[in-house]
Design an enzyme around this catalytic site. Sequence first.
Site, PDB file in Angstrom:
ATOM      1  N   TYR A 296      43.876  39.624  59.539  1.00 32.79           N
ATOM      2  CA  TYR A 296      43.002  38.574  59.846  1.00 32.79           C
ATOM      3  C   TYR A 296      43.074  38.526  61.441  1.00 32.79           C
ATOM      4  CZ  TYR A 296      43.079  37.004  55.078  1.00 32.79           C
ATOM      5  OH  TYR A 296      42.700  36.431  53.621  1.00 32.79           O
TER       6      TYR A 296
ATOM      7  N   THR B  63      39.351  41.671  57.926  1.00 29.37           N
ATOM      8  CA  THR B  63      38.593  40.616  56.948  1.00 29.37           C
ATOM      9  C   THR B  63      37.788  39.724  57.709  1.00 29.37           C
ATOM     10  OG1 THR B  63      40.525  40.841  55.259  1.00 29.37           O
ATOM     11  CG2 THR B  63      39.027  39.132  55.103  1.00 29.37           C
TER      12      THR B  63
ATOM     13  N   HIS C 119      35.590  37.944  48.675  1.00 29.65           N
ATOM     14  CA  HIS C 119      37.150  37.223  48.455  1.00 29.65           C
ATOM     15  C   HIS C 119      37.516  36.649  47.331  1.00 29.65           C
ATOM     16  CE1 HIS C 119      40.030  36.594  52.160  1.00 29.65           C
ATOM     17  NE2 HIS C 119      40.758  35.788  51.146  1.00 29.65           N
TER      18      HIS C 119
HETATM   19  C1  LIG Z   1      45.732  34.837  45.722  1.00 27.82           C
HETATM   20  C2  LIG Z   1      44.896  35.742  46.520  1.00 27.82           C
HETATM   21  C3  LIG Z   1      45.215  35.889  47.711  1.00 27.82           C
HETATM   22  C4  LIG Z   1      44.436  36.829  48.639  1.00 27.82           C
HETATM   23  N1  LIG Z   1      44.772  36.922  49.729  1.00 27.82           N
HETATM   24  C5  LIG Z   1      43.992  37.827  50.696  1.00 27.82           C
HETATM   25  C6  LIG Z   1      44.434  38.057  52.181  1.00 27.82           C
HETATM   26  O1  LIG Z   1      45.618  37.986  52.468  1.00 27.82           O
HETATM   27  N2  LIG Z   1      43.484  38.822  52.570  1.00 27.82           N
HETATM   28  C7  LIG Z   1      42.399  39.341  52.290  1.00 27.82           C
HETATM   29  O2  LIG Z   1      41.679  40.128  52.813  1.00 27.82           O
HETATM   30  N3  LIG Z   1      41.966  38.970  50.930  1.00 27.82           N
HETATM   31  C8  LIG Z   1      42.654  38.276  50.092  1.00 27.82           C
HETATM   32  N4  LIG Z   1      42.338  38.130  48.892  1.00 27.82           N
HETATM   33  C9  LIG Z   1      41.005  38.535  48.416  1.00 27.82           C
HETATM   34  C10 LIG Z   1      41.187  39.929  47.674  1.00 27.82           C
HETATM   35  O3  LIG Z   1      41.809  40.919  48.790  1.00 27.82           O
HETATM   36  C11 LIG Z   1      40.347  40.391  47.016  1.00 27.82           C
HETATM   37  O4  LIG Z   1      38.925  40.253  47.644  1.00 27.82           O
HETATM   38  C12 LIG Z   1      39.694  39.500  45.891  1.00 27.82           C
HETATM   39  O5  LIG Z   1      40.949  39.230  45.038  1.00 27.82           O
HETATM   40  C13 LIG Z   1      38.682  39.973  44.714  1.00 27.82           C
HETATM   41  O6  LIG Z   1      38.458  38.991  43.668  1.00 27.82           O
HETATM   42  P1  LIG Z   1      38.920  39.400  42.247  1.00 27.82           P
HETATM   43  O7  LIG Z   1      40.383  39.309  42.267  1.00 27.82           O
HETATM   44  O8  LIG Z   1      38.475  38.118  41.560  1.00 27.82           O
HETATM   45  O9  LIG Z   1      38.323  40.663  41.948  1.00 27.82           O
HETATM   46  C14 LIG Z   1      43.032  37.213  48.075  1.00 27.82           C
HETATM   47  C15 LIG Z   1      42.851  36.979  46.947  1.00 27.82           C
HETATM   48  C16 LIG Z   1      43.773  36.223  45.989  1.00 27.82           C
HETATM   49  C17 LIG Z   1      43.233  35.853  44.538  1.00 27.82           C
END
Ligand SMILES: Cc1cc2nc3c(=O)[nH]c(=O)nc-3n(C[C@H](O)[C@H](O)[C@H](O)COP(=O)(O)O)c2cc1C
Length: 387
Positions: free
Chosen positions: A151, A177, A283
């Site tokens: 980030y 991201t 996301h």
């Molecule tokens: C609990 C949670 C935490 C996440 N934390 C991050 C993160 O720290 N950095 C990031 O780039 N994306 C983060 N994401 C997004 C995921 O990388 C990914 O894009 C997303 O989970 C995709 O959607 P889906 O799980 O419904 O398939 C997070 C998603 C969830 C559910």
Amino acid sequence: MAIHSETIQMDIYQRGDKPAKLLPVSFDEWENQAKEILAAAPFGYVYGAAGAGDTHRANVDAFQNYRIRPRVCCDITKRDLSISMFGTKLPVPFLLAPIGVNTILHPDGELAPAKAAAKLGVPYILSNVSSVSMEQVAEVMGDSVRWFQLYPPKDHELTKSFLKRAEASGFKAIVVTVDSTLLGWRETDLRHAYLPFLTGHGMGNYFSDPIFCSKLEEAPDKNVKAAALKALEEGNNTCFTWRELDFIREHTRLPLLMKGITHPDDAILAMEHGVDGIIVSNHGGRQLDGAVATLDVLPSIRESIQGKIPIIMDSGIRRGADILKAIALGATAVLVGRPYAYAMAVAGELGVEEVIKHLVAETELQLAISGRSSIQDVDQSLLMKVK
Ligand SMILES: Cc1cc2nc3c(=O)[nH]c(=O)nc-3n(C[C@H](O)[C@H](O)[C@H](O)COP(=O)(O)O)c2cc1C
């Protein structure tokens, strides 16, 4: 470790009364068990999305617009799911998505998915907001493929420090991201008054960083909340523009990917600014409610990229059919997110291993039963648009 569909299937069929028999198989079961095990706030943190949750639902629903049309009488004895990215051969066309604050789900935090991924040879993308530091994760992963998600901080010295540490700990690519320079309106978390960072979860990389700590008035162990607020302030990088991306490009020799792209014009700009790959993602619907589903934008992004750099896609990947559909529409690979987060909550490292194995087996069987023997043979001809 080489894993094959029939071995995985037969292993599950023959579990008899072993405890692993009780582990879930489908995404819905993992989600339901996680809901039973976790307190409402941490479960809501994973389950929740921005606003009305329209994009979260749309991501999953978009896969129903396409159906697989199989071919028959093809020799499917040998199957190959492997792909190549940035000069590295990967055994399967999926990676574990960066998911932060894992200690709210399991005491092992990010060590659970890191170990499971390393054991099965699937690449792991470590979140910038991991509870465990990148050096600790590197230690348990040995030589296994890992990427680091950033980030982008406001502070350039901190940016350089994160990049340097990731390179030194053997991470093989940087994922920036760009869809989260502000936190989306997440009603579940607001209802629970829950932001896990404020109690120190997800701060592993910040609290171990000498540059970050040098800017604090009080050390994190003296004042966790103040230190966490400072980290969140760094991440709320609302003035992040293409120029800032250039700064990151100049300061790493690793392949650079941008995560959070859904517009073809941004995909072109990303290439012009020297990225090596893009991640089509919203996301998981957690940022911009009402935004387009990622599967729906894949064809236009493929059009703009023209095969020059790999396209990775996430948001809504739940099973093998989804992986095949995304690849048919232009993805080189996909990221798996919530499925492994729920599995970690249910059974830690073992849970993540199960989810990976099930996805490998299901994808390989789907590929074969659709009449293809290699993932390289998957293209638009696999699909029919039905809605
Ligand atoms: C609990 C949670 C935490 C996440 N934390 C991050 C993160 O720290 N950095 C990031 O780039 N994306 C983060 N994401 C997004 C995921 O990388 C990914 O894009 C997303 O989970 C995709 O959607 P889906 O799980 O419904 O398939 C997070 C998603 C969830 C559910």
